[in-house]
Scaffold this motif. Structure first.
Motif, PDB file in Angstrom:
ATOM      1  N   LEU A   1      57.517  14.848 -16.827  1.00 37.09           N
ATOM      2  CA  LEU A   1      57.317  13.967 -17.969  1.00 37.09           C
ATOM      3  C   LEU A   1      58.063  12.657 -17.768  1.00 37.09           C
ATOM      4  CD1 LEU A   1      56.215  13.710 -20.909  1.00 37.09           C
ATOM      5  CD2 LEU A   1      58.415  14.587 -21.666  1.00 37.09           C
ATOM      6  N   MET A   2      59.325  12.782 -17.348  1.00 35.24           N
ATOM      7  CA  MET A   2      60.162  11.615 -17.117  1.00 35.24           C
ATOM      8  C   MET A   2      59.526  10.711 -16.062  1.00 35.24           C
ATOM      9  SD  MET A   2      63.289  10.417 -17.836  1.00 35.24           S
ATOM     10  CE  MET A   2      64.487   9.304 -17.121  1.00 35.24           C
ATOM     11  N   ALA A   3      59.029  11.336 -14.982  1.00 39.72           N
ATOM     12  CA  ALA A   3      58.443  10.551 -13.887  1.00 39.72           C
ATOM     13  C   ALA A   3      57.218   9.794 -14.379  1.00 39.72           C
ATOM     14  CB  ALA A   3      58.076  11.467 -12.721  1.00 39.72           C
TER      15      ALA A   3
ATOM     16  N   LEU B   1      67.127  17.197 -11.637  1.00 40.56           N
ATOM     17  CA  LEU B   1      66.234  17.154 -10.483  1.00 40.56           C
ATOM     18  C   LEU B   1      66.584  18.278  -9.511  1.00 40.56           C
ATOM     19  CD1 LEU B   1      64.018  15.728  -8.866  1.00 40.56           C
ATOM     20  CD2 LEU B   1      65.776  14.287  -7.856  1.00 40.56           C
ATOM     21  N   SER B   2      67.899  18.443  -9.291  1.00 37.81           N
ATOM     22  CA  SER B   2      68.340  19.473  -8.369  1.00 37.81           C
ATOM     23  C   SER B   2      67.993  20.863  -8.895  1.00 37.81           C
ATOM     24  CB  SER B   2      69.842  19.331  -8.135  1.00 37.81           C
ATOM     25  OG  SER B   2      70.422  20.569  -7.869  1.00 37.81           O
TER      26      SER B   2
ATOM     27  N   TYR C   1      65.296  27.737 -16.629  1.00 40.07           N
ATOM     28  CA  TYR C   1      65.750  26.377 -16.355  1.00 40.07           C
ATOM     29  C   TYR C   1      64.952  25.638 -15.285  1.00 40.07           C
ATOM     30  CZ  TYR C   1      69.566  27.492 -19.487  1.00 40.07           C
ATOM     31  OH  TYR C   1      70.296  27.849 -20.578  1.00 40.07           O
ATOM     32  N   PRO C   2      64.629  26.283 -14.127  1.00 37.07           N
ATOM     33  CA  PRO C   2      63.878  25.511 -13.120  1.00 37.07           C
ATOM     34  C   PRO C   2      62.546  24.990 -13.641  1.00 37.07           C
ATOM     35  CG  PRO C   2      64.824  27.455 -12.131  1.00 37.07           C
ATOM     36  CD  PRO C   2      65.041  27.595 -13.605  1.00 37.07           C
ATOM     37  N   THR C   3      61.765  25.846 -14.309  1.00 35.30           N
ATOM     38  CA  THR C   3      60.475  25.391 -14.833  1.00 35.30           C
ATOM     39  C   THR C   3      60.673  24.296 -15.864  1.00 35.30           C
ATOM     40  OG1 THR C   3      59.535  27.574 -14.473  1.00 35.30           O
ATOM     41  CG2 THR C   3      58.366  26.140 -16.002  1.00 35.30           C
ATOM     42  N   ALA C   4      61.650  24.526 -16.785  1.00 37.19           N
ATOM     43  CA  ALA C   4      61.912  23.529 -17.821  1.00 37.19           C
ATOM     44  C   ALA C   4      62.321  22.202 -17.200  1.00 37.19           C
ATOM     45  CB  ALA C   4      63.007  24.032 -18.760  1.00 37.19           C
ATOM     46  N   SER C   5      63.188  22.259 -16.176  1.00 39.43           N
ATOM     47  CA  SER C   5      63.630  21.034 -15.515  1.00 39.43           C
ATOM     48  C   SER C   5      62.466  20.334 -14.827  1.00 39.43           C
ATOM     49  CB  SER C   5      64.715  21.332 -14.478  1.00 39.43           C
ATOM     50  OG  SER C   5      65.805  21.958 -15.089  1.00 39.43           O
ATOM     51  N   ALA C   6      61.625  21.148 -14.177  1.00 43.11           N
ATOM     52  CA  ALA C   6      60.483  20.556 -13.473  1.00 43.11           C
ATOM     53  C   ALA C   6      59.564  19.851 -14.458  1.00 43.11           C
ATOM     54  CB  ALA C   6      59.720  21.642 -12.713  1.00 43.11           C
ATOM     55  N   LEU C   7      59.334  20.490 -15.614  1.00 46.42           N
ATOM     56  CA  LEU C   7      58.476  19.867 -16.623  1.00 46.42           C
ATOM     57  C   LEU C   7      59.101  18.590 -17.164  1.00 46.42           C
ATOM     58  CD1 LEU C   7      57.113  22.885 -18.697  1.00 46.42           C
ATOM     59  CD2 LEU C   7      55.791  21.299 -17.294  1.00 46.42           C
TER      60      LEU C   7
ATOM     61  N   ILE D   1      57.548   5.719 -14.558  1.00 43.16           N
ATOM     62  CA  ILE D   1      56.749   4.800 -13.745  1.00 43.16           C
ATOM     63  C   ILE D   1      56.327   3.630 -14.628  1.00 43.16           C
ATOM     64  CG2 ILE D   1      54.535   4.514 -12.554  1.00 43.16           C
ATOM     65  CD1 ILE D   1      54.904   7.453 -11.604  1.00 43.16           C
ATOM     66  N   GLY D   2      55.872   3.974 -15.832  1.00 45.54           N
ATOM     67  CA  GLY D   2      55.505   2.941 -16.790  1.00 45.54           C
ATOM     68  C   GLY D   2      56.691   2.085 -17.174  1.00 45.54           C
TER      69      GLY D   2
END
Lengths: 283, 285
Positions: B259-261, B31-32, B249-255, B265-266
């Motif tokens: 996806l995780m979010a 996340l960071s 890394y930032p883009t990959a982490s954001a993606l 949520i589900g």
């Protein structure tokens, strides 16, 4: 993912006499045939894999049937890199099995036996670890290792595999602990056994089957894992990673042979374990 | 006495620490990292750059939506395919229940990647399925399956089927036969008994199955890479190449976090509504 079954633990429900016999029979037959169709569909790629291990192909290109041969079984360890990848996979799986077995048993036993603060949070983390996408777990571990500047390799793969295996072992052990008859332990204590002796002589043998299937599950999860391994391996290669890497250049028949041997070993171990753990009939 | 009270904590500590260090902390790190700017060479600085998320989502919305759509279609097909199997094993297999479950899990002793590659071999343009059909003139010689969404979804359905059968089976197995008998005694015909009694009681199993198949199916990248083409690229492939090929890394982490979010949520809605027991029980079978 390979799973370990604990068969024979349930009694068959009493027959339902009120269900109309004829409709039950035809319906049952259709469903029975359908189930076998699904089993056949699931098994088809495995049969293809086994078959092409016997293919008399001239080399790496193993797509069309050229005739039957056993030569690849004799030459199974001919490709050094592939053999090394398999050895890495086995070593990582062995380490994962032992570590996840020990750590997961601790958690499972504590959750099954004691009420303690933080158990709710622990349960939630375990649930999240079981239901999170592997891709995200692998990716997040990679970000951690990158930001710590840790070199990737067999150690980081093992760390990752232990992480996703712990919860499975813990859940199995907890389920077993919850079904234990505590009066046996009390009897041991009444006969003068101290808690330590009681645990190792009484409790541990009773939870051992669950620990065993948990460790087998951890081994199976580890040896088959591709996604998390892909992120945490660096330049190290495991069996699934090697297969993945060579998909574009064509898979040599040795891969089929190794796949077949792993398959047979897994099936034999699972069958042996299920026979051993089958409850003995009384009376 | 003190030792007794400490015992659970001592037992939980090593494994709990492992989960904390290698599951919880990495998620926070990711996340960071998704909010940092920079590159591998010069290092990263935390800037709280939310724009990365906006850019990543806009750039890869096709793959993101496609992954969720493939995951959803896979899950629906799985419910339809798996329910009859689970039903038959739970109500008809009798003493051979364990044998049938074992048969269903048998293929899973073969590596996931290897099985998927085996499907490619089966479905290839002149392979054992398409070849004869083309030869007989039942299919035009240009027909192909590989590279289509059908091939990818087929692979996903294949790989995740047991994770739908098992939870439904567990739910059906738990149904007290007397409940069904009671329905019949009250003149429900078999269809009504199924609709009003069996199916509602099986629903928790279906939900557990949905969770256990939708999440891995929509984040999978092996099936779409082996059986698909550039028009079936899923978000997993994007994340993988952003991490391992472009080192972005930032883009990959954001993606990954997006996806995780979406999936979490589900997952957590599920955990709140239905509890975590079913999933954990099935996961450990």
């Amino acid at each position: 993912m390979t799973q370990v079954l604990e068969p024979g633990t349930r009694e068959t429900p009493p027959a339902r006499a009120t269900v109309t016999r004829r409709s039950r029979l035809t319906g049952g037959r259709v469903l029975h045939a359908y189930t076998w169709l699904v089993v056949a569909w699931l098994t088809l790629p495995v049969l293809i894999m086994v078959l092409f291990g016997f293919n008399d192909t001239p080399g790496r290109y193993n797509q069309t049937w050229e005739g039957f041969t056993l030569k690849w079984y004799g030459r199974v360890f001919e490709l050094d890199e592939l053999t090394r990848a398999l050895v890495t996979s086995l070593l990582v799986a062995l380490a994962t099995m032992l570590l996840a077995g020990a750590l997961g048993t601790g958690i499972g036993y504590a959750l099954g036996r004691y009420r303690f603060r933080g158990s709710g949070a622990l349960n939630l983390v375990m649930f999240a670890a079981i239901s999170s996408p592997e891709l995200v777990m692998g990716a997040s571990l990679l970000t951690l290792f990158v930001s710590l500047g840790v070199g990737l390799g067999a150690v980081t793969i093992t760390i990752a595999h232990v992480m996703f295996s712990i919860s499975f072992v813990a859940v199995l052990v907890r389920a077993r602990v919850l079904t234990l008859d505590r009066s046996i332990e009390e009897a041991a204590a009444d006969l003068g056994a101290n808690p330590w002796t009681t645990f190792w002589r009484i409790t541990f043998p009773m939870i051992l089957p669950a620990v065993g299937s948990g460790m087998m599950l951890a081994f199976a999860l580890s040896i088959d894992d591709f996604v998390v391994t892909n992120f945490t391996a660096g330049t190290t290669t495991t069996f699934p990673l090697w297969i993945w890497g060579s998909t574009r250049v064509g898979l040599p028949p040795q891969v089929n042979v190794m796949g077949t041997l792993i398959f047979l070993a897994g099936v034999l171990i699972a069958v042996a374990a299920s026979i051993r753990s089958r409850p003995r009939r009384r009376g | 006495m003190l030792r007794r009270r400490l015992a659970p904590y001592l037992l939980v500590l090593p494994g709990g620490l492992w989960l904390l260090l290698f599951f919880v902390v990495p998620m926070v790190t990711m996340l960071s990292l998704s909010l940092q700017e920079g590159d591998v060479v010069t290092g990263y600085v935390f800037t709280g750059h939310w724009q990365t998320y906006a850019d990543a989502i806009v750039n890869y919305r096709t793959q993101l939506v496609r992954s969720l759509a493939y995951g959803a279609v896979t899950t629906l097909i799985l419910i339809v395919l798996a329910f009859p199997v689970a039903y038959w094993i739970a109500f008809y297999a009798g003493r051979r229940k364990a044998t049938y479950l074992f048969l269903l899990l048998l293929p899973f002793f073969v590596s996931f990647v290897l099985r998927t590659i085996s499907w490619r071999q089966i479905l290839t343009d002149d392979g054992m399925v398409l070849g004869p059909l083309k030869h007989l003139g039942l299919l035009s010689s240009s027909a192909h399956v590989l590279g289509t969404p059908a091939a990818v979804i087929g692979g996903l359905v294949y790989n995740f089927l047991p994770f739908m059968v098992l939870p439904i089976y567990v739910a059906l197995e738990r149904i007290d036969p007397r409940v069904v008998e009671a329905a019949r005694d009250l003149y429900a015909d078999p269809a009504t008994a199924f609709r009003k009694v069996i199916f509602p009681l099986a629903l928790p199993g279906v939900f557990a199955g949905v969770l256990m198949t939708f999440v891995p199916a929509s984040s999978d990248y092996v099936n779409s890479a082996v059986l698909g083409s550039s028009s079936t690229t899923m978000i997993g492939q994007v994340i993988q190449s952003q991490y391992l090929t472009s080192s972005n890394y930032p883009t990959a982490s954001a993606l990954s976090f997006t996806l995780m979010a979406v999936l979490l949520i589900g997952v957590f809605a599920y955990a709140r509504a239905l509890g975590t027991e079913d999933v954990m029980k099935v996961a450990a079978r």
